[in-house]
Every structure is written in C-alpha cells, then in structure tokens.
Motif scaffolding. Sequence first.
Motif, PDB file in Angstrom:
ATOM      1  N   THR A  37       1.051   1.897   3.142  1.00  0.00           N
ATOM      2  CA  THR A  37       0.132   3.036   3.134  1.00  0.00           C
ATOM      3  C   THR A  37      -1.238   2.724   2.544  1.00  0.00           C
ATOM      4  O   THR A  37      -2.106   3.594   2.555  1.00  0.00           O
ATOM      5  CB  THR A  37       0.747   4.221   2.363  1.00  0.00           C
ATOM      6  OG1 THR A  37       1.003   3.812   1.011  1.00  0.00           O
ATOM      7  CG2 THR A  37       2.026   4.703   3.024  1.00  0.00           C
ATOM      8  N   SER A  38      -1.429   1.506   2.022  1.00  0.00           N
ATOM      9  CA  SER A  38      -2.727   1.186   1.430  1.00  0.00           C
ATOM     10  C   SER A  38      -3.000  -0.309   1.521  1.00  0.00           C
ATOM     11  O   SER A  38      -2.083  -1.118   1.690  1.00  0.00           O
ATOM     12  CB  SER A  38      -2.770   1.611  -0.041  1.00  0.00           C
ATOM     13  OG  SER A  38      -1.935   0.769  -0.823  1.00  0.00           O
ATOM     14  N   ARG A  39      -4.266  -0.642   1.400  1.00  0.00           N
ATOM     15  CA  ARG A  39      -4.636  -2.052   1.371  1.00  0.00           C
ATOM     16  C   ARG A  39      -4.004  -2.752   0.180  1.00  0.00           C
ATOM     17  O   ARG A  39      -3.613  -3.912   0.282  1.00  0.00           O
ATOM     18  CB  ARG A  39      -6.162  -2.200   1.312  1.00  0.00           C
ATOM     19  CG  ARG A  39      -6.848  -2.028   2.641  1.00  0.00           C
ATOM     20  CD  ARG A  39      -8.311  -2.323   2.493  1.00  0.00           C
ATOM     21  NE  ARG A  39      -8.976  -2.363   3.788  1.00  0.00           N
ATOM     22  CZ  ARG A  39     -10.224  -2.735   3.943  1.00  0.00           C
ATOM     23  NH1 ARG A  39     -10.948  -3.098   2.898  1.00  0.00           N
ATOM     24  NH2 ARG A  39     -10.767  -2.754   5.146  1.00  0.00           N
ATOM     25  N   LEU A  40      -3.909  -2.063  -0.940  1.00  0.00           N
ATOM     26  CA  LEU A  40      -3.311  -2.664  -2.131  1.00  0.00           C
ATOM     27  C   LEU A  40      -1.860  -3.076  -1.875  1.00  0.00           C
ATOM     28  O   LEU A  40      -1.434  -4.156  -2.296  1.00  0.00           O
ATOM     29  CB  LEU A  40      -3.396  -1.715  -3.323  1.00  0.00           C
ATOM     30  CG  LEU A  40      -2.804  -2.237  -4.628  1.00  0.00           C
ATOM     31  CD1 LEU A  40      -3.491  -3.535  -5.069  1.00  0.00           C
ATOM     32  CD2 LEU A  40      -2.906  -1.178  -5.720  1.00  0.00           C
ATOM     33  N   GLU A  41      -1.105  -2.249  -1.179  1.00  0.00           N
ATOM     34  CA  GLU A  41       0.269  -2.613  -0.841  1.00  0.00           C
ATOM     35  C   GLU A  41       0.288  -3.844   0.053  1.00  0.00           C
ATOM     36  O   GLU A  41       1.080  -4.772  -0.170  1.00  0.00           O
ATOM     37  CB  GLU A  41       0.980  -1.447  -0.150  1.00  0.00           C
ATOM     38  CG  GLU A  41       1.286  -0.296  -1.068  1.00  0.00           C
ATOM     39  CD  GLU A  41       1.972   0.865  -0.389  1.00  0.00           C
ATOM     40  OE1 GLU A  41       2.398   1.779  -1.110  1.00  0.00           O
ATOM     41  OE2 GLU A  41       2.094   0.882   0.856  1.00  0.00           O
ATOM     42  N   ALA A  42      -0.579  -3.883   1.050  1.00  0.00           N
ATOM     43  CA  ALA A  42      -0.646  -5.042   1.946  1.00  0.00           C
ATOM     44  C   ALA A  42      -1.043  -6.288   1.173  1.00  0.00           C
ATOM     45  O   ALA A  42      -0.434  -7.359   1.331  1.00  0.00           O
ATOM     46  CB  ALA A  42      -1.632  -4.771   3.083  1.00  0.00           C
TER      47      ALA A  42
END
Length: 137
Positions: A37-42
């Motif tokens: 759900t977010s760039r941080l997770e990716a």
Amino acid sequence: MLTDQLRDFIDRVSDRGHVSEDDVRMLEGEILRDGITSRLEAESLLALDRIVTAAEGWGTALARLIADFVVWKRAPQGAVSNDDALWLATLLEVGGPSPNAMAIAYAILDEAGHVDVALLDFIMRGRQQARLSQIAA
C-alpha cells in the motif's frame, strides 16, 4: 508507514537470514493479503530481498506484489509514470540488477499498458550486464 505485522515479519526474516515458503505464504495470505500500500512497504521488501537468502517462491511473490502496487495501485492505473519508474529503477539498481530485480521489472512490463523509459533503461542495462557476465565466464 509499515504495519506492525510487516515490521515484525521483516525483523524476523532478517534476523534468520532466510525467507521460507511458509514466510511467503504468510506474507501473501495474511500480512499483505491486500497487497503493498505504500512506497515504504515496497522499499522495505526490496531491502530485505538484498540481505537474505530465499525459498523459490519468494522471487515470484515479490515480483507480483511490487508489480501490482506500481501498475494498479498508483496513478495512473495500468501505466507506470516517470516518477514511479525513476523511483523503482533506482531501487532495483542497488547492488546491480539481481534476478529478482529483473523479474520485478519484467512483471511490470507484462502488466502495464505503458511503462516509462526509466524502467526500460534498467531492463536494458540488466540485459547488457548479463551478456557481459556470460562473455567473461
């Protein structure tokens, strides 16, 4: 922001140094059942990929999760913007175009109706590096 579940997963796997098939099933079926759900997770998953060994299913799951996020959960849906392509190509380039990084780029290429040139450049650099490695071997 990372969920507590994803943070715990990353901490546990990085401490162990290996992603098992059970870990992959838990990640896809429970922790990220709705996807990234977010760039941080990716970014966190891509960083994890660089520091652990992994069961066979990890690369496929990672490619599927990242491609789904970039192609379908970012605007414009079905296409990869210049901003997202630059961001992702930069992340995938860290440590060189690994097999998982290349699988992610190809999964995105297969899913998207339009891919910005920055990601295509990454693919071309990875293919060139692979050819040079074969020649040197």
